[in-house]
Motif scaffolding. Structure first.
Motif, PDB file in Angstrom:
ATOM      1  N   GLN A 282     -28.829 -33.002 -10.715  1.00  0.00           N
ATOM      2  CA  GLN A 282     -28.063 -31.783 -10.981  1.00  0.00           C
ATOM      3  C   GLN A 282     -27.785 -31.587 -12.472  1.00  0.00           C
ATOM      4  OE1 GLN A 282     -24.945 -30.457  -8.537  1.00  0.00           O
ATOM      5  NE2 GLN A 282     -25.700 -31.450  -6.673  1.00  0.00           N
ATOM      6  N   GLU A 283     -27.840 -32.647 -13.232  1.00  0.00           N
ATOM      7  CA  GLU A 283     -27.724 -32.462 -14.683  1.00  0.00           C
ATOM      8  C   GLU A 283     -28.964 -31.754 -15.237  1.00  0.00           C
ATOM      9  OE1 GLU A 283     -25.593 -35.821 -16.957  1.00  0.00           O
ATOM     10  OE2 GLU A 283     -26.431 -36.820 -15.192  1.00  0.00           O
TER      11      GLU A 283
ATOM     12  N   GLN B 145     -20.060 -20.362  -4.179  1.00  0.00           N
ATOM     13  CA  GLN B 145     -20.640 -21.686  -4.370  1.00  0.00           C
ATOM     14  C   GLN B 145     -21.179 -21.779  -5.798  1.00  0.00           C
ATOM     15  OE1 GLN B 145     -20.669 -24.226  -2.325  1.00  0.00           O
ATOM     16  NE2 GLN B 145     -20.173 -23.319  -0.323  1.00  0.00           N
ATOM     17  N   TYR B 146     -20.755 -22.815  -6.494  1.00  0.00           N
ATOM     18  CA  TYR B 146     -21.274 -23.035  -7.849  1.00  0.00           C
ATOM     19  C   TYR B 146     -22.728 -23.479  -7.782  1.00  0.00           C
ATOM     20  CZ  TYR B 146     -16.592 -22.497  -9.743  1.00  0.00           C
ATOM     21  OH  TYR B 146     -15.377 -21.978 -10.107  1.00  0.00           O
ATOM     22  N   LEU B 147     -23.413 -23.320  -8.883  1.00  0.00           N
ATOM     23  CA  LEU B 147     -24.849 -23.628  -8.923  1.00  0.00           C
ATOM     24  C   LEU B 147     -25.110 -25.129  -8.825  1.00  0.00           C
ATOM     25  CD1 LEU B 147     -25.815 -21.103 -11.745  1.00  0.00           C
ATOM     26  CD2 LEU B 147     -25.979 -20.793  -9.261  1.00  0.00           C
ATOM     27  N   VAL B 148     -24.223 -25.920  -9.431  1.00  0.00           N
ATOM     28  CA  VAL B 148     -24.263 -27.380  -9.278  1.00  0.00           C
ATOM     29  C   VAL B 148     -22.847 -27.813  -8.924  1.00  0.00           C
ATOM     30  CG1 VAL B 148     -26.161 -27.652 -10.940  1.00  0.00           C
ATOM     31  CG2 VAL B 148     -23.795 -27.841 -11.727  1.00  0.00           C
ATOM     32  N   ASP B 149     -22.707 -29.045  -8.507  1.00  0.00           N
ATOM     33  CA  ASP B 149     -21.380 -29.519  -8.102  1.00  0.00           C
ATOM     34  C   ASP B 149     -20.374 -29.268  -9.224  1.00  0.00           C
ATOM     35  OD1 ASP B 149     -22.678 -30.264  -5.846  1.00  0.00           O
ATOM     36  OD2 ASP B 149     -22.415 -32.439  -6.124  1.00  0.00           O
ATOM     37  N   HIS B 150     -19.404 -28.434  -8.927  1.00  0.00           N
ATOM     38  CA  HIS B 150     -18.505 -27.931  -9.965  1.00  0.00           C
ATOM     39  C   HIS B 150     -17.671 -29.056 -10.569  1.00  0.00           C
ATOM     40  CE1 HIS B 150     -16.290 -25.055 -12.217  1.00  0.00           C
ATOM     41  NE2 HIS B 150     -15.145 -25.280 -11.592  1.00  0.00           N
ATOM     42  N   GLY B 151     -17.672 -29.080 -11.874  1.00  0.00           N
ATOM     43  CA  GLY B 151     -16.869 -30.056 -12.588  1.00  0.00           C
ATOM     44  C   GLY B 151     -17.489 -31.437 -12.666  1.00  0.00           C
TER      45      GLY B 151
ATOM     46  N   LEU C  95     -31.372 -20.715 -19.260  1.00  0.00           N
ATOM     47  CA  LEU C  95     -31.568 -19.325 -18.822  1.00  0.00           C
ATOM     48  C   LEU C  95     -30.350 -18.454 -19.138  1.00  0.00           C
ATOM     49  CD1 LEU C  95     -33.253 -19.893 -15.336  1.00  0.00           C
ATOM     50  CD2 LEU C  95     -34.349 -19.180 -17.454  1.00  0.00           C
ATOM     51  N   GLY C  96     -29.346 -19.077 -19.708  1.00  0.00           N
ATOM     52  CA  GLY C  96     -28.151 -18.316 -20.041  1.00  0.00           C
ATOM     53  C   GLY C  96     -27.138 -18.248 -18.918  1.00  0.00           C
ATOM     54  N   LEU C  97     -27.267 -19.134 -17.954  1.00  0.00           N
ATOM     55  CA  LEU C  97     -26.345 -19.138 -16.817  1.00  0.00           C
ATOM     56  C   LEU C  97     -25.376 -20.311 -16.971  1.00  0.00           C
ATOM     57  CD1 LEU C  97     -28.984 -18.387 -14.039  1.00  0.00           C
ATOM     58  CD2 LEU C  97     -27.234 -16.821 -14.910  1.00  0.00           C
ATOM     59  N   ASN C  98     -24.115 -19.996 -17.009  1.00  0.00           N
ATOM     60  CA  ASN C  98     -23.078 -21.000 -17.220  1.00  0.00           C
ATOM     61  C   ASN C  98     -22.679 -21.607 -15.878  1.00  0.00           C
ATOM     62  OD1 ASN C  98     -20.671 -22.402 -17.663  1.00  0.00           O
ATOM     63  ND2 ASN C  98     -20.137 -21.080 -19.397  1.00  0.00           N
ATOM     64  N   VAL C  99     -22.969 -22.865 -15.706  1.00  0.00           N
ATOM     65  CA  VAL C  99     -22.692 -23.481 -14.403  1.00  0.00           C
ATOM     66  C   VAL C  99     -21.205 -23.665 -14.149  1.00  0.00           C
ATOM     67  CG1 VAL C  99     -24.922 -24.655 -14.295  1.00  0.00           C
ATOM     68  CG2 VAL C  99     -22.962 -25.827 -15.346  1.00  0.00           C
TER      69      VAL C  99
END
Lengths: 293, 544
Positions: free
Chosen positions: B502-503, B529-535, B512-516
């Motif tokens: 996920q990193e 739902q966040y794109l990767v496990d939030h935090g 791509l300019g997308l802030n996870v």
């Protein structure tokens, strides 16, 4: 430096090669489950045979000149009609794991197979049935060989020893070894008196079948000796290795006399032409080479 | 859980009355539902279609790994809305000239299939166009090329060699020096060795769920415990959040071919992003002969004639009122399908021959013993053409890297077969991106589902090793010429800086300019739902 006469490209790794009796046809068995028939010396592809469901590990041309016997990891043997490309007979039902090796007597009436189920099976090719099972190995079998007269069988694999069997009685005769590593290839000399064995340590031994004595042939293979074949007159021995080379030995002098370099990957099979003037080699590099000796 | 369950069904209800209808309605959705009703996995269902007097019969295969699951089949939602009048019923009949046999509506069989196949890729385009408007996207064009090394590449034989390890661990290969002092790679990667300054080598990829599937490399999450609707793949998420760059190229494209090993041929699921964001998967749908085979003159001719026919279709439509009243987006979809820009991007024969030679051709034959994909170098070139044309995410699978040993070749036999091909294709791609000035815009990631066992087995193979693997990253403006992480002396586990799947995804989203930290997509319950496990995971600070 020796260059190949012909380089025959395939879609996938080439596992096995065999010359037809007239040396005008070469069969190549592939990991992609097909057999390709090449015309010699033109190198023109004549036919591609499909039907096996796994890689083709061994090929033998029976002396009738009209057939081809194939063995596959799919645990079956198939007899093909060369003219039509059709399967004339399928022998199956014996092995329970990958069939890795097959050898036949010179008249091709009998054949033997070895498999990862630790089992050696003798097949009555003419009768289209199993002749008997040779049990006793306790680990995977990588290689089997049948003497040209069909009376003796040799088998070997991860046990690091060679077991000799008497075909008629379906009984073990003696064990030869141990080898320093797993046996990968076996070949009887044309007179059936000598058995060549190659292993994963790069060792090449000539066993006297009768006495059980051995002689080591110094070989330049750096790793596994993967394939072996005697010339029809028994004076030369060829080996293919995981170091991508094919090596030729003078049997009487027990010395390496030539190194053939063209493959870019392991050499899985070598075969002399019936007249002894050419050698074919099968590579994991998706290529079969034909060499003039 | 058990082995793959194969479900076959036939739906005969939908009547197909015109070519237009096919173009718009070729999409079908297979959803597998667990007994509690949650979706397990989805799959696009499109195969042979045979027209019968009573309607169209759809014969499809779908796969699911969970026993007890049920299959829910649905046609695309607008199916009924756009059924054209029956022939002879006063409506207009659309027919495309073809050379095969003709169905009762006059549609040639070959044309029918090929156009239908192209339409498969364009099926979601109307919705994608809709998404574009909603997202207000198209402002920038950063993109990602993901290369999936099907089956799990051997990290210790590629970029983390251990020459001091015992023979049964170190294997047959020797390291060679790269153009970055201190970074050695396998002797069978000589071209990449000269481009290590363009690469970030991740030697400690962790977090693999150990599953033989493309899922984690495409979605960033394990298969298990998915939210309602299922995780969208990377391309679907990007499509959802950014929409298409232009009206002619789908934002997410998967070049994976169909494979015997179904979990490997997954082109990426749309999940809760919605089917309209499913990757366009031209090779999975049997359209190879349409756009992807650049090696056969006869097929090239067919392709050109097909484009001619598509032009004819567009002219016919333009003159007719058949499409009047259609949803604007469907009209735009026709523009995409008939513009030829997508087909052009997919057609490597239009590329400079010298560039094609640099990439190498490869083969369309399945690599290994046939259950995986091909070693087709040209997919790398197609990927570059697609991102250049406007795709945001292009995924491809390359070869068969599941090398357990004899009798299917040792790990090293297979590596000698695959590594030089990867070396050529990937180094060509990097050269190409840099020469075109795309190195800051296009991110490249190369990886597989896990690493391989440090101890060589008795068959000369290496088995599955989820504990650590490797990844290569390049472009996207990332720092390069460096190694992230280190393993122990036998490449068994990380001893320094483990890098989670996920990193890598967070890094790609960042590029791509997308802030996870902020971007979310609602799942089917409406929960963001966040794109990767939030935090938990952030873009790799070593690279961004």
């Amino acid at each position: 430096m020796t260059f190949p006469l012909l380089s025959l490209p395939h879609n996938n790794a080439v596992y096995s090669v065999a010359f037809a009796g007239d040396s005008e046809l070469l069969a190549c068995g592939c990991l992609d489950k097909t057999i390709t028939l090449w015309e010699l010396p033109s190198g023109k592809q004549r036919k591609r045979l499909s039907g096996h469901s796994e890689a083709i590990c061994e090929l033998v041309f029976p002396p009738d000149g009209t057939s081809l016997l194939s063995a596959s990891l799919d645990k079956t043997l198939r007899m093909w009609d060369l003219e039509s490309g059709a399967v004339k007979a399928t022998l199956s039902g014996g092995h329970q794991a990958y069939l890795t090796s097959m050898s036949a007597a010179s008249d091709c009436r009998l054949a033997v197979t070895g498999a990862h189920d630790n089992l050696v099976i003798v097949w009555d090719i003419a009768g289209g049935r199993q002749r008997g099972e040779l049990k006793g190995h306790t680990d995977r079998i990588n290689a089997v060989a049948m003497s040209p007269d069909g009376k003796q069988i040799a088998s070997g694999g991860h046990e690091k020893l060679v077991r000799l069997w008497e075909t008629e009685k379906l009984q073990a005769v003696k064990d030869l070894g141990p080898h320093p590593a797993a046996i990968q290839c076996l070949a009887f000399s044309p007179d059936g008196k000598t058995l060549a064995a190659g292993d994963d340590a790069g060792t090449l031994l000539l066993w006297n079948v009768e006495t059980g004595s051995k002689e080591k042939i110094p070989t330049g293979h750096e790793r596994t000796v993967k394939s072996l074949a005697f010339s029809p007159d028994g004076t030369r021995l060829a080996s293919g290795g995981n170091d991508t080379t094919v090596r030729i030995y003078d049997v009487d002098d027990r010395r390496e006399i030539d190194v053939l370099k063209a493959h870019r990957n392991s050499v899985y099979d070598v075969a002399f032409a019936p007249d002894g003037t050419q050698l074919a080699s099968a590579g994991f590099d998706r290529t079969a080479h034909v060499w003039k000796l | 859980m058990g082995g793959p369950a194969r479900i076959r069904w036939v739906a005969q209800r939908h009547e197909v009355s015109a070519m237009c209808n096919l173009l718009l309605s070729w999409e079908h959705v297979a959803q597998f539902l667990a007994p509690d009703g949650t979706q397990l996995l989805g799959g696009r269902v499109t195969r042979e279609t045979v027209r019968t007097p009573g309607g169209a019969t759809f014969d499809a295969n779908a796969y699911c790994s969970a026993r007890g699951s049920t299959l829910r089949y649905t046609a695309v939602s607008h199916w009924e809305r756009f059924v054209l009048p029956e022939p002879g019923g006063g409506g207009r009949m659309l027919t495309i000239p073809g050379t095969g046999f003709r169905h009762c509506d006059g549609i040639a069989r070959r044309t029918f299939l090929q156009v239908g196949g192209l339409a498969l890729g364009g099926l979601s385009l109307p919705q994608l166009l809709q998404a574009e408007d909603h997202a207000g996207s198209g402002r920038s064009h950063k993109s990602v090329i993901m290369v999936f090394l099907t089956g799990g590449p051997p990290h210790q034989d590629m970029v983390d060699l251990k020459p001091q390890a015992p023979a049964e661990y170190r294997g047959e290969f020797s390291p060679i020096r790269s153009n970055v002092p201190g970074i050695d790679v396998c002797e069978h990667l000589p071209l990449l060795a000269q481009q290590i300054d363009r690469l970030a080598v991740i030697r400690t990829l962790v977090g693999s769920e150990g599953r033989h599937a493309a899922f984690q490399c495409l979605h960033g999450h394990p298969v298990q415990n998915q939210p309602p609707g299922g995780w969208p793949c990377f391309g679907a998420a990007v499509s959802k959040l950014q929409g298409p760059v232009n009206r002619e190229i789908p934002p997410s494209i998967s070049l994976q071919p169909r494979m015997g090993g179904q979990p490997w041929s997954d082109p990426g699921q749309p999940g809760f992003a919605g089917m309209k964001h499913a990757p366009f998967a031209p090779n999975a749908s049997g359209t190879q002969d349409l756009v992807l085979d650049g090696m056969n003159a006869a097929k090239l001719s067919d392709r050109r004639s097909l484009l001619d026919r598509l032009d004819h279709l567009r002219r016919t439509l333009d003159k007719s009122d058949a499409v009047d009243g259609m949803d604007t987006y469907y009209r735009q979809a026709f523009d995409i399908l008939t513009s030829g820009r997508l087909a052009t991007a997919l057609d490597v024969e239009q590329e400079d021959p010298a560039v094609r030679e640099r990439y190498g051709r490869g083969s369309k034959e399945p690599a290994g013993y046939g259950d995986a994909g091909w070693l087709r170098n040209e997919d790398f070139l197609v990927a570059r053409r697609l991102v250049e044309a406007g795709a945001r995410v292009v995924t491809l699978s390359f070869g068969r890297w599941d090398w357990h040993g004899q009798p299917h070749g040792t790990n090293f036999d297979n590596a000698r077969d695959h590594l030089p091909v990867l070396d050529q294709a990937l180094s060509a791609l990097l050269d190409d991106l840099w020469q075109r000035g795309l190195q800051d815009d296009v991110s490249v990631v190369v990886w597989g589902e896990f690493g391989r066992t440090p101890l060589i087995n008795k068959g000369g193979g290496r088995d599955h090793w989820p504990r650590v693997g490797c990844a290569l990253l390049a472009g996207g403006g990332m720092r390069s010429g460096l190694v992230v992480g280190a393993t122990n002396a036998r490449a068994e586990h990380p001893v320094e800086r483990p890098v989670h799947f996920q990193e890598i995804f967070a890094t790609l989203y960042h590029n791509l300019g997308l802030n996870v930290d902020h971007m979310t997509i609602n799942d089917l319950t409406g929960r963001p739902q966040y794109l990767v496990d939030h935090g938990k995971y952030q873009p790799l600070p070593e690279l961004v």
